[in-house]
Design a protein around this motif. Sequence first.
Motif, PDB file in Angstrom:
ATOM      1  N   GLY A  16      37.211  41.162  47.592  1.00 30.30           N
ATOM      2  CA  GLY A  16      37.831  40.651  46.361  1.00 30.30           C
ATOM      3  C   GLY A  16      37.165  39.229  46.151  1.00 30.30           C
ATOM      4  N   ASP A  18      37.129  36.112  43.446  1.00 29.48           N
ATOM      5  CA  ASP A  18      37.467  35.313  42.176  1.00 29.48           C
ATOM      6  C   ASP A  18      36.189  34.282  41.771  1.00 29.48           C
ATOM      7  OD1 ASP A  18      38.355  33.469  40.182  1.00 29.48           O
ATOM      8  OD2 ASP A  18      40.153  32.560  41.684  1.00 29.48           O
ATOM      9  N   THR A 156      37.359  39.520  39.724  1.00 26.91           N
ATOM     10  CA  THR A 156      38.053  39.101  38.306  1.00 26.91           C
ATOM     11  C   THR A 156      37.804  38.396  37.165  1.00 26.91           C
ATOM     12  OG1 THR A 156      38.811  37.291  39.471  1.00 26.91           O
ATOM     13  CG2 THR A 156      40.081  39.328  40.043  1.00 26.91           C
ATOM     14  N   GLU A 186      42.334  38.588  35.974  1.00 28.87           N
ATOM     15  CA  GLU A 186      42.875  37.534  36.714  1.00 28.87           C
ATOM     16  C   GLU A 186      44.417  37.559  36.798  1.00 28.87           C
ATOM     17  OE1 GLU A 186      41.049  34.216  35.103  1.00 28.87           O
ATOM     18  OE2 GLU A 186      39.181  34.941  35.883  1.00 28.87           O
ATOM     19  N   ALA A 189      45.605  40.320  39.092  1.00 37.04           N
ATOM     20  CA  ALA A 189      45.169  40.195  40.539  1.00 37.04           C
ATOM     21  C   ALA A 189      46.124  39.297  41.130  1.00 37.04           C
ATOM     22  CB  ALA A 189      43.870  39.425  40.603  1.00 37.04           C
ATOM     23  N   ALA A 409      42.517  40.269  44.051  1.00 33.05           N
ATOM     24  CA  ALA A 409      41.336  41.155  44.077  1.00 33.05           C
ATOM     25  C   ALA A 409      41.056  41.895  45.316  1.00 33.05           C
ATOM     26  CB  ALA A 409      40.164  40.406  43.722  1.00 33.05           C
TER      27      ALA A 409
END
Length: 653
Positions: A16, A18, A156, A186, A189, A409
Motif C-alpha cells: 500500500g 500513500d 491512494t 485517501e 484508506a 492502502a
Amino acid sequence: MSSTEAAKPNRDVIVGIDLGTTNSLVAIADERGPRVLVAPGERALLPSAVRYEGSADKPTTVVGDDAKERAVEFPLTTITSVKRLMGRSIADAAPDLAYLPYTVVEGEHATARVLLPLAGGSRVVSPQEVSGTVLGALKRRAEAVLGHAVSRAVVTVPAYFDDAQRQATRDAGRLAGLEVVRIVNEPTAAALAYGIGLERDASRNRKQDSVVAVFDLGGGTFDVSILRLTPAQVEGETSFFQVISTAGDTRLGGDDIDHALVALFTRELRERGWLDRGADPSPQVRRALKQFAEEIKHRLSAQEQARIRIDVGDGSGSRVYERTITRDELEAMSAELIGRAMRACETALRDASRELGARTQEDARRMIDAVVLVGGSTRMPLVRRRVAEFFGLEPYTAIDPDQVVALGAAVQGSLLSGGSRGSLLLDVVPLSLGIETVGGAVAKLVMRNAPVPARAVEMFSTSVDGQTSIKLAVYQGEREMASDCRLLGEFHLGGLAPMPAGIPQVEVEFLVDANGVLRVSAMERRTGRRASIQVIPNHGLTREEVDRMERESIAHAREDMTRHRVTDLIVNARLDIRWIEDRLTRLGERIEPAYRDELRGHVSRLRDLVDRAASDWQSVNPDEIHRAKELLDRSSVRLQELSIVESLRSRDA
Ligand code: AMP
C-alpha cells in the motif's frame, strides 16, 4: 541487498502506498498486521522530493531527505509538491505556480510539465515521471525490507482527484515498474486502517449503513470527507465505501502555523533591532526560524509550554533571542486557521445532508458514527478538541496520523491479494486488558473473550503522598505481572491537587468499540482532570502470539497468582505501617507506653516480612504476611479510636 533484484517477484504481495504532496510511505498488511516498511536507520516518511542532477540527456535523481534538505540550494532542479501538477493542465495548475520554485511549462495537450535546467541544456519531465521516481524509491525500500521483488501496489489519491489525476497516478506507477492494482481514496484508506468496513462475522453483516468523517490536516493541504459505508453481505468482502461529500482547502495546513510563528519571531527580532526593519530576513535566517517554529509547535502538542533560544548574533552570546511560548499562545495564533478548517467541515456536512436523507445539518451530524484523523497537524490538541466538539464524537487517534492512509492502502492490498485483513479480526477481545498497579501487577479490566464492544470502569488511587501526576500504563495479556504482559501504551494524568496517598479517586474506563479500538481514559474526581489514550490492541498481534500468551498464563498460573498476592500485600501493608507510624507520632504521649510497644512490635514484624518479600517475593509465604498484617490491623483498632477522639477534640478547640 543485491540478491533482491534477481529475486522472483512475489505475486501475492500487494503493498500500500500513500503518495503524498510532501511525504510518501509504503506499507504492508500481513499476518503481523498492517505496518509501514522502513529499513533500519531510515525514517518512515520519504519526502516526496526529487532532485535532478547530471546532464540533460542522461540525468540522475536523488529522492527523499537529501533532496528535501538541499531544496533551497537547488531551487530549479528540486521538484517538490509535484502532486499538485499530476494530471492537470497548465491552466488548472495556474494558481499553484506562484508557490513552486521550479519552472512549469506547457507540454502536449496543454499539460503541465517541469522544465529542468541541467548541464548541456534543459529537459522537460512530466509530473508522472517525477512521481514515478518517488514510487520507484518506495518500491526499492519495500523490496529491501521484504527481501523479495514487489510488483503490485494499491496507491491512494485525494477523494477530489478527477479521472485524469487518477490516470496520471497509475501512469506514475507503471513508470516505476509497479502495477497499480487499485487506486483508493485517501479517506477510504484511513477508515480501512481502523478496520471500519471490514466485517468479522457474516451474521452481523446485515447492519445499516454507517457514516464516517475523515479529517485530514497535513502540512500544506486540508480536506474533510464524509463517507458512507454499505456493509458487505458476504464474509471476507470489503464494505462499499462512497465519498458523499468533500470540502477543503489546498492551501491550508501546519505550514501556515509555522509561518505565523515565524512572523512573531521576526517582529520581535525587529523590535530588538536585531533584524533590519522593512527588509526580509535572508533565506538562511528564514529557514532557521521556520525549522525552529516547527519544532516549537511539535513540542507544544505534548507540553504546555516550550522555550526557544536562538543566537542571532555572531555566536558570542550578545544577541540571544529567548522566549517561552505557551500552548495557549500558539492556540490563539492558530484559531483562525483551524476555524477555516471547521467551516469546511460545515460545508461537507451540509453537502452530505441531502445524500444522507437528513433534514437538517444537525441530523446529519448525529448520523456520523466515527471520525478519523489523518495528517501530522491533527496531533495538535486544539485540532482534536475542535473536531471532537464539531462532530460530537471523540475522533480516532490510535494510529499514527502520518501512517494511517498507507496502512489502509496496505489493508486494501492484502484483501485484494486474497489475504485477510492481515491482523486478528475477532468478535471478542483475544487477550485481557488492564493497567499496571503499584508494585508491577496488572489490574485487568476487560477479560479475555469479552465480546466487543466492551466497557469496564474501576476506581484507583495514588500510592505516594502529594502525587500530582499519575502514570497509567496499559497492558495486554493473561499473566499477573506487567513485565510478563504486552505494553500497549502509556499516558499521564497530571495537574492533580497534592493529596495524601490513597485519597485521590481516579476513575479508569476501558472501552473497546466494535472496530476493536481501545480507549482508556482516566478522570480524577475532585479536580475533574482527565487524560486518555487510544490503541488498537490487535495490531501487531498474531494468532501464534495469542496462543503462546495463553499457554504461558496457564503454565504460570499458580506462581503468578502468588506473586500478584504478595505484591498487593506489600503495597497495602506499607500503607498500614505508614498510617500507624504517623498516628504514633501525632498522638505522642497520649498513648500508653505498653500499647505503644505492642504496636511497634507488630509493625516491626510486618515490616521485616514485607522488606524481605519486596527483595525476593518467593522468600516469604504470603499467608505469613497476611497473618502479620491482620495482627497489626486488630491491634490498631484502639489507635484508630484514639485518633478519632483526637481529631474531634482538635476540631472543637
Ligand atoms: P503531513 O503533511 O501529514 O506529513 O503533516 C505534516 C504537518 O504536520 C507539518 O506541518 C508538521 O509540522 C505537522 N506536525 C507533525 N507532527 C506534529 C505535532 N506533534 N504537533 C503539531 N504538528 C505536527
